[in-house]
Design an enzyme around this catalytic site. Structure first.
Site, PDB file in Angstrom:
ATOM      1  N   CYS A 234      11.286  26.124  -4.625  1.00 42.90           N
ATOM      2  CA  CYS A 234      10.388  25.170  -5.294  1.00 42.90           C
ATOM      3  C   CYS A 234       8.940  25.639  -5.306  1.00 42.90           C
ATOM      4  O   CYS A 234       8.173  25.254  -6.182  1.00 42.90           O
ATOM      5  CB  CYS A 234      10.483  23.793  -4.646  1.00 42.90           C
TER       6      CYS A 234
ATOM      7  N   GLU B 240       9.519  15.352  -2.304  1.00 37.87           N
ATOM      8  CA  GLU B 240       9.151  16.768  -2.341  1.00 37.87           C
ATOM      9  C   GLU B 240       9.769  17.354  -3.605  1.00 37.87           C
ATOM     10  O   GLU B 240      10.975  17.610  -3.650  1.00 37.87           O
ATOM     11  CB  GLU B 240       9.645  17.486  -1.077  1.00 37.87           C
TER      12      GLU B 240
END
Length: 456
Positions: free
Chosen positions: A244, A210
């Site tokens: 993010c 991720e």
């Protein structure tokens, strides 16, 4: 290194005794995890305040509450996910039954980042437990208070041969990556993700990565500007931009640019007051290195809003910048901080081309009232996931898998996707013994003719 090797060895022994695989065991351990998170809530909140200056509201909603909801959803559906899935059988398998069994990988490694240090360590663990694995957790050394709380919390309720926490810096991570894990789950930056993937490839260990990237927010001229301003500002400046999937830059139609920026200036005051640097609801930068990295970006364009900063407290006001180009340093890497560069466009196809020419983003946000335009963006640009007329909200739904594509990541999790991320799909054919197809054997007369008739 010897301690790490011993942890992995004892976990593998424990995994092979089969205890982690039963529904009753998994359910009980998830309930234990939920209970201990609630018990440690005050300590977690305090640690998040110390490491990132997170307010209680932000810390609970984005870290603790998120996890409690994830566990509740998993417990509700776990038995269903664990059940073998019946699959169709082709005519070549007449008389047989086909199934897909989801089995745990075994001993897994979960490496967490610093931006949401509690949530992003424990959320994958929910999937690992649900799927029946053992796990080694590696919290971020950049958030030492949260790391210490995680270690204390986990050690209180889980034996080391089932769930272990290994604290430390880069050297510790390097040693962990030398071990023969059965799956590695990593959340963090693209450069470190490459290191993890390289280490895993040497042992052919499957990975879930991720990562991140430059995620655009695009505002078309027909957008609801009031809501666009609120939702972009919220998505960008939550956790001081250290998210993010935060909008990394803003692409706005030239016809509405001035009006949108005026709305965003008003929203900033509404959210954080006249002095965001002193607002308790506003987060701080995680380290001196990241503070100075972000500070340099302020020289790459004209600061329209914000720009103030305090080095000692490591805080930079929510900042919007104009007159930047793709050649400026601020547009060369993921910003990961409270700075939002603004680009303008007149033709949406120019935006599509610009985004396509660069690495695939983890998220994309498009603001428009036109379904046709929304469909154009969705079908024309590859990105991990995103929202139409909102930001961040796709990550909150346990019904949606979350993950990147290309350089923004591989694999996904959340809800059932977390269970799947830590499971191997094992295919099983249960063949009948009541009859047999002799033509499949090399000794059969006219066997090939029959096979061609069936398979041709």
């Amino acid at each position: 290194m010897e301690v790490i090797e011993e942890i992995v060895r004892t976990q593998r022994e424990y995994y092979y005794n089969g205890e982690t695989k039963s529904y009753a065991f998994r359910k009980q351990k998830l309930e234990t995890l939920r209970k201990v998170i609630k018990e440690y809530e005050p300590e977690v909140l305090k640690a998040l305040k110390e490491d990132l200056h997170k307010s209680e509201w932000e810390a609970y909603t984005t870290e603790i509450g998120f996890l409690l909801e994830e566990i509740k959803f998993t417990l509700k559906h776990l038995k269903e996910w664990m059940s073998p899935e019946r699959a169709k059988s082709p005519v070549t398998h007449l008389g047989s039954k086909s199934y897909v069994h989801r089995e745990p990988y075994g001993v897994t490694l979960i490496i967490a980042p610093w931006n949401y240090p509690f949530q992003l360590q424990i959320a994958p663990l929910v999937g690992a437990i649900a799927a029946g694995n053992c796990a080694v957790l590696k919290p971020s050394e950049l958030t030492p208070s949260v790391s210490a709380v995680i270690a204390k919390m986990i050690r209180e309720v889980f034996p080391v041969n089932y769930i272990a926490v290994v604290e430390g810096g880069v050297d510790t991570s390097t040693e962990l990556l030398k071990q023969s894990f059965d799956h590695i789950f990593f959340t963090g930056s693209v450069p470190v993700g490459k290191v993890v993937m390289e280490a895993a490839a040497k042992q052919l260990i499957p990975v879930t990565l991720e990562l991140g990237g430059k995620s655009p927010a695009i505002v078309n001229k027909d957008a609801n500007l009031n809501l666009a301003a609120k939702r972009i500002m919220w998505g960008k400046f939550t956790n001081a931009g250290q998210t993010c999937i935060a909008p990394d830059y803003l692409y706005v139609h030239s016809d509405v640019k001035k009006a949108l920026l005026e709305q965003m200036a008003q929203v900033l005051v509404e959210f954080y007051g006249e002095d965001p640097l002193s607002d308790e609801k506003y987060g701080h930068i995680v380290s001196d290195r990241h503070f100075h990295r972000l500070k340099q970006f302020l020289n790459d364009g004209d600061v329209l809003i914000g720009g103030q900063h305090k080095e000692r407290e490591r805080v930079i006001a929510p900042t919007i910048m104009d007159n930047v180009s793709w050649e400026d340093p601020v547009m060369q890497e993921e910003i990961f901080g409270p700075i939002l560069p603004v680009l303008e466009f007149t033709d949406i196809h120019t935006v599509i081309d610009d985004v396509r020419r660069r690495p695939k983003p983890l998220a994309l946000y498009f603001f428009s009232e036109s379904e046709k335009m929304q469909d154009l963006i969705t079908s024309s640009i590859s990105f991990g996931g995103g929202c139409m007329n909102d930001t961040l909200m796709h990550i909150v739904s346990p019904y949606l898998p979350f993950g990147g594509v290309g350089s923004s990541g591989t694999g996904s999790y959340h809800g059932q996707a977390s269970f799947e991320a830590f499971s191997h799909q094992k295919s099983i054919v249960k063949q009948t013994t009541k009859f047999d197809f002799a033509f499949r054997y090399p000794s059969a007369k006219n066997g090939l003719k029959m096979i061609k008739r069936i398979m041709g």
